[in-house]
Design a protein around this motif. Structure first.
Motif, PDB file in Angstrom:
ATOM      1  N   TYR A   1       1.829   1.367   7.764  1.00  0.00           N
ATOM      2  CA  TYR A   1       0.827   1.786   6.777  1.00  0.00           C
ATOM      3  C   TYR A   1       1.125   1.244   5.376  1.00  0.00           C
ATOM      4  CZ  TYR A   1       0.006   4.933  10.693  1.00  0.00           C
ATOM      5  OH  TYR A   1      -0.222   5.450  11.954  1.00  0.00           O
ATOM      6  N   ASN A   2       1.847   0.150   5.308  1.00  0.00           N
ATOM      7  CA  ASN A   2       2.114  -0.463   4.006  1.00  0.00           C
ATOM      8  C   ASN A   2       0.828  -0.700   3.214  1.00  0.00           C
ATOM      9  OD1 ASN A   2       4.792  -0.539   4.676  1.00  0.00           O
ATOM     10  ND2 ASN A   2       5.022  -2.758   4.552  1.00  0.00           N
ATOM     11  N   SER A   3      -0.214  -1.170   3.885  1.00  0.00           N
ATOM     12  CA  SER A   3      -1.445  -1.528   3.173  1.00  0.00           C
ATOM     13  C   SER A   3      -2.081  -0.325   2.493  1.00  0.00           C
ATOM     14  CB  SER A   3      -2.443  -2.185   4.129  1.00  0.00           C
ATOM     15  OG  SER A   3      -2.852  -1.286   5.146  1.00  0.00           O
ATOM     16  N   LEU A   4      -1.916   0.871   3.057  1.00  0.00           N
ATOM     17  CA  LEU A   4      -2.469   2.068   2.416  1.00  0.00           C
ATOM     18  C   LEU A   4      -1.701   2.403   1.147  1.00  0.00           C
ATOM     19  CD1 LEU A   4      -3.209   4.351   5.503  1.00  0.00           C
ATOM     20  CD2 LEU A   4      -4.835   3.023   4.140  1.00  0.00           C
ATOM     21  N   ASP A   5      -0.382   2.275   1.179  1.00  0.00           N
ATOM     22  CA  ASP A   5       0.412   2.499  -0.023  1.00  0.00           C
ATOM     23  C   ASP A   5       0.224   1.386  -1.043  1.00  0.00           C
ATOM     24  OD1 ASP A   5       1.731   4.936  -0.145  1.00  0.00           O
ATOM     25  OD2 ASP A   5       3.355   4.309   1.171  1.00  0.00           O
ATOM     26  N   GLN A   6      -0.182   0.214  -0.569  1.00  0.00           N
ATOM     27  CA  GLN A   6      -0.468  -0.895  -1.486  1.00  0.00           C
ATOM     28  C   GLN A   6      -1.892  -0.836  -2.025  1.00  0.00           C
ATOM     29  OE1 GLN A   6       0.624  -3.943   1.446  1.00  0.00           O
ATOM     30  NE2 GLN A   6       2.216  -4.668   0.028  1.00  0.00           N
ATOM     31  N   TYR A   7      -2.709   0.072  -1.478  1.00  0.00           N
ATOM     32  CA  TYR A   7      -4.115   0.225  -1.851  1.00  0.00           C
ATOM     33  C   TYR A   7      -4.950  -0.994  -1.471  1.00  0.00           C
ATOM     34  CZ  TYR A   7      -2.210   3.995  -4.859  1.00  0.00           C
ATOM     35  OH  TYR A   7      -1.556   5.098  -5.348  1.00  0.00           O
TER      36      TYR A   7
ATOM     37  N   PRO B   1       9.666   8.348  -3.558  1.00  0.00           N
ATOM     38  CA  PRO B   1       8.449   8.216  -4.363  1.00  0.00           C
ATOM     39  C   PRO B   1       7.334   7.513  -3.594  1.00  0.00           C
ATOM     40  CG  PRO B   1      10.371   7.639  -5.660  1.00  0.00           C
ATOM     41  CD  PRO B   1      10.844   7.772  -4.242  1.00  0.00           C
ATOM     42  N   GLN B   2       6.118   7.838  -3.945  1.00  0.00           N
ATOM     43  CA  GLN B   2       4.964   7.253  -3.284  1.00  0.00           C
ATOM     44  C   GLN B   2       5.010   5.728  -3.359  1.00  0.00           C
ATOM     45  OE1 GLN B   2       2.623   9.452  -1.916  1.00  0.00           O
ATOM     46  NE2 GLN B   2       1.833   7.681  -0.824  1.00  0.00           N
ATOM     47  N   GLY B   3       4.920   5.093  -2.181  1.00  0.00           N
ATOM     48  CA  GLY B   3       4.846   3.640  -2.133  1.00  0.00           C
ATOM     49  C   GLY B   3       6.169   2.928  -2.245  1.00  0.00           C
ATOM     50  N   SER B   4       7.283   3.642  -2.130  1.00  0.00           N
ATOM     51  CA  SER B   4       8.586   2.975  -2.271  1.00  0.00           C
ATOM     52  C   SER B   4       9.130   2.530  -0.921  1.00  0.00           C
ATOM     53  CB  SER B   4       9.584   3.905  -2.967  1.00  0.00           C
ATOM     54  OG  SER B   4       9.728   5.133  -2.275  1.00  0.00           O
ATOM     55  N   PHE B   5       8.232   1.982  -0.118  1.00  0.00           N
ATOM     56  CA  PHE B   5       8.642   1.520   1.216  1.00  0.00           C
ATOM     57  C   PHE B   5       9.551   0.299   1.143  1.00  0.00           C
ATOM     58  CE2 PHE B   5       4.365  -0.097   0.260  1.00  0.00           C
ATOM     59  CZ  PHE B   5       4.598  -1.467   0.242  1.00  0.00           C
ATOM     60  N   GLY B   6       9.700  -0.267  -0.063  1.00  0.00           N
ATOM     61  CA  GLY B   6      10.597  -1.393  -0.241  1.00  0.00           C
ATOM     62  C   GLY B   6      12.056  -0.998  -0.349  1.00  0.00           C
ATOM     63  N   ASN B   7      12.311   0.314  -0.302  1.00  0.00           N
ATOM     64  CA  ASN B   7      13.706   0.767  -0.303  1.00  0.00           C
ATOM     65  C   ASN B   7      14.452   0.201   0.899  1.00  0.00           C
ATOM     66  OD1 ASN B   7      13.379   2.249  -2.613  1.00  0.00           O
ATOM     67  ND2 ASN B   7      13.279   4.235  -1.614  1.00  0.00           N
ATOM     68  N   PRO B   8      15.763   0.179   0.880  1.00  0.00           N
ATOM     69  CA  PRO B   8      16.517  -0.336   2.033  1.00  0.00           C
ATOM     70  C   PRO B   8      16.124   0.387   3.319  1.00  0.00           C
ATOM     71  CG  PRO B   8      17.974   0.030   0.178  1.00  0.00           C
ATOM     72  CD  PRO B   8      16.653   0.612  -0.217  1.00  0.00           C
TER      73      PRO B   8
ATOM     74  N   ILE C   1      -1.686   9.900   2.961  1.00  0.00           N
ATOM     75  CA  ILE C   1      -1.032   8.963   2.035  1.00  0.00           C
ATOM     76  C   ILE C   1      -1.696   9.005   0.664  1.00  0.00           C
ATOM     77  CG2 ILE C   1      -0.616   6.507   1.599  1.00  0.00           C
ATOM     78  CD1 ILE C   1      -0.054   6.192   4.586  1.00  0.00           C
ATOM     79  N   TRP C   2      -3.026   9.003   0.620  1.00  0.00           N
ATOM     80  CA  TRP C   2      -3.702   8.963  -0.674  1.00  0.00           C
ATOM     81  C   TRP C   2      -3.724  10.314  -1.372  1.00  0.00           C
ATOM     82  CZ3 TRP C   2      -8.310   5.248   0.865  1.00  0.00           C
ATOM     83  CH2 TRP C   2      -7.797   3.955   1.010  1.00  0.00           C
ATOM     84  N   ALA C   3      -3.504  11.425  -0.645  1.00  0.00           N
ATOM     85  CA  ALA C   3      -3.317  12.726  -1.285  1.00  0.00           C
ATOM     86  C   ALA C   3      -1.844  12.951  -1.628  1.00  0.00           C
ATOM     87  CB  ALA C   3      -3.822  13.851  -0.385  1.00  0.00           C
TER      88      ALA C   3
END
Length: 488
Positions: free
Chosen positions: A79-85, A311-318, A65-67
């Protein structure tokens, strides 16, 4: 081109024999403080697996995720928290124990037993892997226990080791790797065999691995202390490094408890084959825009049959968003049983060539030109994953080695191609190289970040278990956006 299909399956039945059918894959003793009667050949498989389990599970996920190879699937939230940092301290407890106990403590037992029984090749092999594990640990957490950890015996073991400065740890790693290199005798009749799950006891391969590891140690310091880095790397002039086709890896199989560690976690009863990890547009677009056929080796079709990313971290998509998963060669496709067979790569032949390319550009190794190492690094990666099309790929204007460019441009090309080569399979190393060099230069701040100020992760948090147990642990933790010593 052709898509990769991992079918190599070195059976780990050997490990079950050596560990006496223990219930837990990593267990080698009932009481790790009373292992004096366990021979080195029984200790080694569990020690190696402790290391590869860390690399192949938590570090594969965090690094992936971070790479910016992977991001969280909008259909789930593991893994939301990893994308949220914003990982929690407790998220690092297991990997800390994997490295400190399952790997380092058992490797130390191999060293002690090997010394007691005059099996010096076991001592050399275990010492090399101790260096690897210590470097991995300090590169993730910065200052960590080193000089006092693993000291003493079952009775006098130092239970609360002090934390050493990362700069001092690196001095120790160089001395330790040189000790191990000098200890190896490729003609020694007493050496590991199938109990060595990585190289089968081939000490010539371990010597080349050790040389490559020392090269990596030196280059890690290149931006922080160039003179010190140069001395380490120049000492390797004329040495042999990992050869084509001898990447250091541990293979797995489909038996429960012997599967690829990532697949074992995501396909297990807790996550129940939920596909949390999907293609990040950062990597996916790089491969696509550069006409790179490896895109089909590293990413599979989405459930609708298309290849796509977000895109990185766009887990908020539908939650109806459909995205490509990683392929089985990474161990990351929860719904492909072939993921169980994915090996965990410790160091690779292509990585060795990218390291030599960088050292040559910096003028610290001489002989073969840097472009040869660069081209080999890409070619060996294509070969490792059985991807056709290297010849067409490498001559593209945006890909070919910038022979007439500046050293900075050459280094950017080398590290960027190393990152591409490590996609999904050497994730934590790719993230570490980005922290060291800033390459690739096209990473974005995760859309899900909640730490602000365009910050990005730079260090692991000390685990809560260590901070409450070890009285010598730091009294306050890092911020996730802090940096390790060599990255400052």
């Amino acid at each position: 081109m052709k898509k990769t299909n991992i079918i190599s399956t070195l059976s780990l039945s050997v490990l079950l024999i050596f560990t006496g059918g223990c219930k837990k894959f990593l267990d080698v003793n009932t009481d790790p403080n009373n292992a004096v009667d366990v021979p080195a050949n029984l200790l080694l498989p569990g020690a190696e697996t402790g290391l590869t389990y860390a690399l192949g599970n938590t570090l594969a996920i965090n690094g992936g995720i971070w790479a910016q190879y992977w991001t969280q699937n909008p259909t789930s939230n593991q893994y939301n928290s990893l994308d949220q940092y914003v990982p929690a301290q407790g998220d690092f407890d297991n990997v800390w124990l994997n490295l400190q106990v399952d790997a380092l403590e058992n490797l130390q037992k191999v060293v002690e037993k090997g010394n007691a029984t005059k099996q010096k090749e076991y001592v050399a092999l275990a010492t090399i892997l101790k260096v690897y594990a210590f470097q991995l640990t300090t590169d993730l957490w910065g200052d960590v226990p080193y000089s006092q950890t693993l000291q003493g015996d079952a009775v006098t073991r130092i239970l609360f080791p002090k934390y050493d400065a990362q700069s001092d740890i690196y001095d120790g790693l160089v001395k330790m790797i040189d000790t191990a290199r000098n200890m190896i005798d490729v003609n020694d009749a007493v050496n590991p065999g199938p109990d060595d799950l990585i190289y089968g006891g081939k000490m010539d391969k371990w010597l080349r691995f050790a040389n490559t590891l020392k090269l990596k140690i030196g280059l890690r310091l290149a931006k922080k202390d160039a003179a010190r880095a140069a001395n380490i790397v120049k000492s390797l002039q004329g040495a042999e490094f990992i050869r084509p086709g001898e990447s250091a890896m541990q293979n797995f199989n489909a038996t429960g408890g012997q599967q690829n560690p990532l697949y074992g976690a995501i396909a297990g009863p807790v996550l129940d084959k939920t596909q949390n990890l999907v293609a990040s547009s950062t990597a996916f677009n790089f491969f696509n825009e550069n006409n790179d056929p490896r895109i089909f080796a590293f990413y599979g079709p989405a459930p609708n049959g298309n290849f796509s990313s977000i895109p990185q971290g766009s887990f908020g998509n539908p939650p109806t968003t459909i995205v490509s998963p990683p392929t089985a060669i990474t161990g990351g496709d929860a719904n492909d049983p072939q993921s169980a067979f994915a090996p965990v790569r410790v160091m690779t032949d292509y990585e060795a060539n990218f390291l030599q390319a960088e050292a040559t550009v910096r003028g610290w190794l001489t002989g073969t030109p840097a472009d040869s190492f660069y081209n080999r690094g890409v070619r060996y990666n294509f070969a490792a994953f059985q991807v056709d099309g290297y010849g067409d790929y490498i001559v593209q204007d945006g890909v070919k080695y910038p022979s007439t460019g500046t050293d900075a441009q050459k280094l950017e090309a080398i590290i960027t191609q190393k990152w591409a080569a490590m996609c999904g399979t050497q994730n934590i190393e790719a993230w570490t190289e980005w922290r060291r060099t800033g390459f690739p230069s096209f990473f974005i701040v995760s859309q899900g970040s909640i730490i602000g100020a365009n910050r990005m992760p730079g260090i692991f948090l000390y685990p809560s278990s260590e901070m409450t147990r070890n009285v010598n642990a730091p009294k306050t933790n890092h911020f996730v956006y802090d940096k390790v010593w060599w990255a400052q």
